[in-house]
Design a protein around this motif. Structure first.
Motif, PDB file in Angstrom:
ATOM      1  N   ILE A 122      -0.261  -9.477  -7.238  1.00 15.45           N
ATOM      2  CA  ILE A 122       1.088  -9.618  -6.672  1.00 15.45           C
ATOM      3  C   ILE A 122       1.150  -9.003  -5.289  1.00 15.45           C
ATOM      4  CG2 ILE A 122       3.486  -8.839  -6.926  1.00 15.45           C
ATOM      5  CD1 ILE A 122       3.072  -9.126  -9.981  1.00 15.45           C
ATOM      6  N   PHE A 123       0.537  -7.824  -5.134  1.00 16.62           N
ATOM      7  CA  PHE A 123       0.539  -7.183  -3.820  1.00 16.62           C
ATOM      8  C   PHE A 123      -0.199  -8.047  -2.800  1.00 16.62           C
ATOM      9  CE2 PHE A 123      -1.141  -4.128  -0.674  1.00 16.62           C
ATOM     10  CZ  PHE A 123       0.065  -3.594  -0.233  1.00 16.62           C
ATOM     11  N   SER A 124      -1.296  -8.671  -3.216  1.00 12.05           N
ATOM     12  CA  SER A 124      -2.044  -9.540  -2.308  1.00 12.05           C
ATOM     13  C   SER A 124      -1.173 -10.697  -1.826  1.00 12.05           C
ATOM     14  CB  SER A 124      -3.288 -10.090  -3.013  1.00 12.05           C
ATOM     15  OG  SER A 124      -4.185  -9.047  -3.344  1.00 12.05           O
ATOM     16  N   GLU A 125      -0.389 -11.265  -2.731  1.00 12.41           N
ATOM     17  CA  GLU A 125       0.504 -12.348  -2.334  1.00 12.41           C
ATOM     18  C   GLU A 125       1.570 -11.851  -1.355  1.00 12.41           C
ATOM     19  OE1 GLU A 125       0.314 -15.615  -2.872  1.00 12.41           O
ATOM     20  OE2 GLU A 125      -1.635 -15.138  -3.751  1.00 12.41           O
ATOM     21  N   LEU A 126       2.046 -10.650  -1.574  1.00 10.07           N
ATOM     22  CA  LEU A 126       3.022 -10.077  -0.651  1.00 10.07           C
ATOM     23  C   LEU A 126       2.408  -9.845   0.724  1.00 10.07           C
ATOM     24  CD1 LEU A 126       4.750  -7.500  -3.017  1.00 10.07           C
ATOM     25  CD2 LEU A 126       5.784  -9.565  -2.062  1.00 10.07           C
ATOM     26  N   VAL A 127       1.159  -9.385   0.753  1.00 10.18           N
ATOM     27  CA  VAL A 127       0.483  -9.165   2.033  1.00 10.18           C
ATOM     28  C   VAL A 127       0.384 -10.478   2.806  1.00 10.18           C
ATOM     29  CG1 VAL A 127      -1.708  -8.528   3.114  1.00 10.18           C
ATOM     30  CG2 VAL A 127      -0.797  -7.149   1.239  1.00 10.18           C
ATOM     31  N   ARG A 128       0.084 -11.557   2.125  1.00  9.66           N
ATOM     32  CA  ARG A 128      -0.033 -12.857   2.791  1.00  9.66           C
ATOM     33  C   ARG A 128       1.290 -13.297   3.424  1.00  9.66           C
ATOM     34  NH1 ARG A 128      -3.133 -14.019  -2.131  1.00  9.66           N
ATOM     35  NH2 ARG A 128      -5.359 -14.140  -1.593  1.00  9.66           N
ATOM     36  N   ARG A 129       2.389 -12.801   2.894  1.00  9.85           N
ATOM     37  CA  ARG A 129       3.709 -13.219   3.364  1.00  9.85           C
ATOM     38  C   ARG A 129       4.402 -12.165   4.216  1.00  9.85           C
ATOM     39  NH1 ARG A 129       2.542 -15.617  -1.363  1.00  9.85           N
ATOM     40  NH2 ARG A 129       3.478 -17.651  -1.895  1.00  9.85           N
ATOM     41  N   SER A 130       3.666 -11.159   4.633  1.00  8.95           N
ATOM     42  CA  SER A 130       4.286 -10.030   5.342  1.00  8.95           C
ATOM     43  C   SER A 130       3.664  -9.836   6.716  1.00  8.95           C
ATOM     44  CB  SER A 130       4.154  -8.755   4.505  1.00  8.95           C
ATOM     45  OG  SER A 130       4.821  -8.902   3.262  1.00  8.95           O
ATOM     46  N   ASP A 131       4.271  -8.929   7.466  1.00 10.75           N
ATOM     47  CA  ASP A 131       3.839  -8.647   8.832  1.00 10.75           C
ATOM     48  C   ASP A 131       3.275  -7.247   9.009  1.00 10.75           C
ATOM     49  OD1 ASP A 131       5.040 -11.123  10.289  1.00 10.75           O
ATOM     50  OD2 ASP A 131       6.701 -10.342   9.092  1.00 10.75           O
ATOM     51  N   VAL A 132       3.832  -6.282   8.273  1.00 11.39           N
ATOM     52  CA  VAL A 132       3.495  -4.879   8.485  1.00 11.39           C
ATOM     53  C   VAL A 132       3.374  -4.195   7.136  1.00 11.39           C
ATOM     54  CG1 VAL A 132       4.226  -2.696   9.547  1.00 11.39           C
ATOM     55  CG2 VAL A 132       4.758  -4.873  10.678  1.00 11.39           C
ATOM     56  N   ILE A 133       2.427  -3.254   7.041  1.00 13.40           N
ATOM     57  CA  ILE A 133       2.288  -2.376   5.873  1.00 13.40           C
ATOM     58  C   ILE A 133       2.383  -0.933   6.367  1.00 13.40           C
ATOM     59  CG2 ILE A 133       0.820  -1.630   3.965  1.00 13.40           C
ATOM     60  CD1 ILE A 133      -0.544  -4.372   4.101  1.00 13.40           C
ATOM     61  N   LEU A 134       3.206  -0.140   5.700  1.00  9.77           N
ATOM     62  CA  LEU A 134       3.387   1.257   6.078  1.00  9.77           C
ATOM     63  C   LEU A 134       2.879   2.157   4.959  1.00  9.77           C
ATOM     64  CD1 LEU A 134       7.105   1.044   7.317  1.00  9.77           C
ATOM     65  CD2 LEU A 134       5.008   0.632   8.631  1.00  9.77           C
ATOM     66  N   THR A 135       2.044   3.130   5.292  1.00 13.45           N
ATOM     67  CA  THR A 135       1.545   4.087   4.302  1.00 13.45           C
ATOM     68  C   THR A 135       1.481   5.476   4.908  1.00 13.45           C
ATOM     69  OG1 THR A 135      -0.828   4.040   4.826  1.00 13.45           O
ATOM     70  CG2 THR A 135       0.018   2.252   3.459  1.00 13.45           C
ATOM     71  N   ASN A 136       1.555   6.482   4.056  1.00  8.56           N
ATOM     72  CA  ASN A 136       1.190   7.840   4.462  1.00  8.56           C
ATOM     73  C   ASN A 136       0.486   8.551   3.311  1.00  8.56           C
ATOM     74  OD1 ASN A 136       3.918   7.858   3.288  1.00  8.56           O
ATOM     75  ND2 ASN A 136       3.993  10.034   3.753  1.00  8.56           N
ATOM     76  N   PHE A 137      -0.464   7.822   2.722  1.00  3.74           N
ATOM     77  CA  PHE A 137      -1.299   8.376   1.665  1.00  3.74           C
ATOM     78  C   PHE A 137      -2.362   9.313   2.238  1.00  3.74           C
ATOM     79  CE2 PHE A 137      -0.649   3.983  -0.348  1.00  3.74           C
ATOM     80  CZ  PHE A 137       0.426   4.415  -1.110  1.00  3.74           C
ATOM     81  N   LYS A 138      -2.985  10.053   1.331  1.00  2.00           N
ATOM     82  CA  LYS A 138      -4.221  10.740   1.690  1.00  2.00           C
ATOM     83  C   LYS A 138      -5.251   9.684   2.054  1.00  2.00           C
ATOM     84  CE  LYS A 138      -6.873  12.479  -1.503  1.00  2.00           C
ATOM     85  NZ  LYS A 138      -7.399  13.332  -2.598  1.00  2.00           N
ATOM     86  N   PRO A 139      -6.063   9.899   3.109  1.00  2.00           N
ATOM     87  CA  PRO A 139      -7.042   8.884   3.514  1.00  2.00           C
ATOM     88  C   PRO A 139      -7.902   8.423   2.342  1.00  2.00           C
ATOM     89  CG  PRO A 139      -6.920  10.588   5.174  1.00  2.00           C
ATOM     90  CD  PRO A 139      -6.066  11.060   4.025  1.00  2.00           C
TER      91      PRO A 139
END
Length: 433
Positions: free
Chosen positions: A101-118
């Motif tokens: 599901i996340f992969s499908e969202l990535v295909r339909r999106s422009d930007v991803i925001l994260t602030n996880f540990k590397p």
């Protein structure tokens, strides 16, 4: 309800191709995996101006800003401010179907925001190369305490820890008081890093308009602090092991400079009278023109030597006066000065009210509307930021799956039952008889 009206210039030519009144990020889709303050701030900067920001959440790893609400149906004031204008998707990225599901969202999106540990996003199967393969135009924004490289890159950390590690907490301390730290705000690094990354993402979006190519920005929060501490880090007297100390009231460049007591309970006045002209103006304002005839005070370096005496004289004057009125009299004489303001003072400040700095956010789950900051800048074509309420956790799961990905209701129900998806109780369909 939006913020107070503010005057706009008229008669200014609009550049061809501009769209007056249109939110600049209208049509942009952002997948928001960020958490707590820097995560909330970064996503909000895009959501406020029209982006469809989808906050991806999981009850197994709840956002820290939600946890203090106490129950699954509640929401905090902090989450309301930081998560406004978003939609919330409950998704378990530790399942194969969740990753699909996340992969499908990535295909339909422009930007991803994260602030996880590397390394966290890569451990879920979404390193930079994978994301680029899914969507060559995707832009990834990362921030972490100490960056992606170096011996500290795997360290966990959040604002206070990063400030302490950078030495900033030592500067925000009271001289002579071993426990006198004033380190309770999140401006550094969270709010600053959010704005740095937002600017970088916009730059990458502009480049993508020209090239079609996505990109990546990665910020070490500690670097943002070092940037603000550059003068300290470059100081000749700062040697390895020497440490740094808070300036307190001892700025050291002139006599009438620092924080001084004013009339009232814990009221203060800040003055920055540097240079001969401002020293003279300050001396006259406090009724001590005789200081101008003192040969010991002719130059700033001489006044620094006698700063204790000068500050005592100034404090005798300021301690009997309302801080706002004292600041106004100094400003009228050409001396930079201002009263110390508290949050309630800022909200009621006449200057900020005229500029439309604040609006009112209505969060349905809270008993009273919240004051909310609006955009820091004013332009001819840019409308005020949106002030829609923040979503409850997983409030929009069903709508996002149905309208964005075209998933049928029966399949959504299966994914909810299997734990791949989560849905807030208030958003579940009402059973029919």
């Amino acid at each position: 309800m939006t913020g107070a009206a503010h005057p706009r210039r008229t008669g200014v030519p609009i550049v061809e191709g501009a769209h007056p009144g249109r939110l600049p990020f209208d049509g942009l889709r952002v997948l928001d995996l960020g958490v707590i303050v820097v995560g909330a701030e970064l996503g909000r900067l895009f959501a406020d101006y029209g982006a469809d920001v989808i906050k991806i959440e999981s009850s197994a790893f709840p956002d820290g800003s939600r946890q203090s609400a106490g129950t699954a149906t509640a929401i905090t004031e902090g989450a309301s401010w930081g998560m406004r204008n978003r939609r919330s998707l409950g998704l378990n990225l530790r399942t194969d179907e969740g990753r699909e599901i996340f992969s499908e969202l990535v295909r339909r999106s422009d930007v991803i925001l994260t602030n996880f540990k590397p390394g966290t996003l890569a451990s879920l199967g979404f390193d930079t190369e994978t994301l680029s393969a899914l969507n060559p135009g995707i832009i990834l924004s990362e921030s972490s305490a100490f960056g992606n490289h170096g011996s500290w890159s795997r360290r966990l950390g959040y604002g206070p820890l990063v400030r302490a590690s950078a030495g900033l907490s030592a500067l925000w301390s009271y001289p002579g008081d071993a426990d006198g730290f004033s380190d309770a705000i999140t401006i550094f690094p969270d709010h600053v890093v959010a704005r740095l990354n937002a600017a970088a993402v916009v730059a990458l979006l502009l480049r993508r308009d020209r090239t079609g190519r996505g990109g990546r920005v990665s910020t070490a929060q500690v670097d943002a602090i070092f940037g603000a501490m550059a003068d300290w880090l470059l100081a000749e007297e700062l040697q390895p092991g020497a440490g740094i100390r808070g300036e307190g009231n001892d700025r050291g460049s002139d006599g009438f400079r620092g924080v001084f007591p004013a009339a009232g309970d814990d009221e203060w006045l800040v003055v920055d009278a540097v240079g001969d002209a401002r020293f003279a103006a300050t001396a006259r304002t406090i009724g001590r023109p005789d200081l101008l005839d003192d040969p010991r005070l002719r130059a700033a370096e001489q006044r620094v030597v006698h700063r204790k005496e000068l500050r005592r004289l100034f404090a005798e004057w300021s301690a009997t006066r309302n801080p706002g009125e004292a600041a106004a009299s100094l400003q009228a004489a050409g001396v930079p000065a201002a009263p110390m303001l508290r949050l309630d003072d800022i909200e009621r400040d006449p200057h900020l009210m005229v500029r439309g700095a604040f609006g009112t956010l209505t969060q349905p789950q809270l008993p009273e509307p919240l004051p909310a900051n609006l955009g820091e800048a004013r332009t001819v074509t840019l409308p005020p930021p949106l002030l829609r309420p923040a979503p409850l956790q997983a409030e929009n799961t069903r709508d996002i799956l149905r309208t964005l990905l075209g998933v049928e209701e029966s399949r959504i129900t299966q994914l909810l039952e299997s734990g791949v998806l989560e849905e807030h109780p208030s958003a579940a369909p009402v059973p029919t008889a």
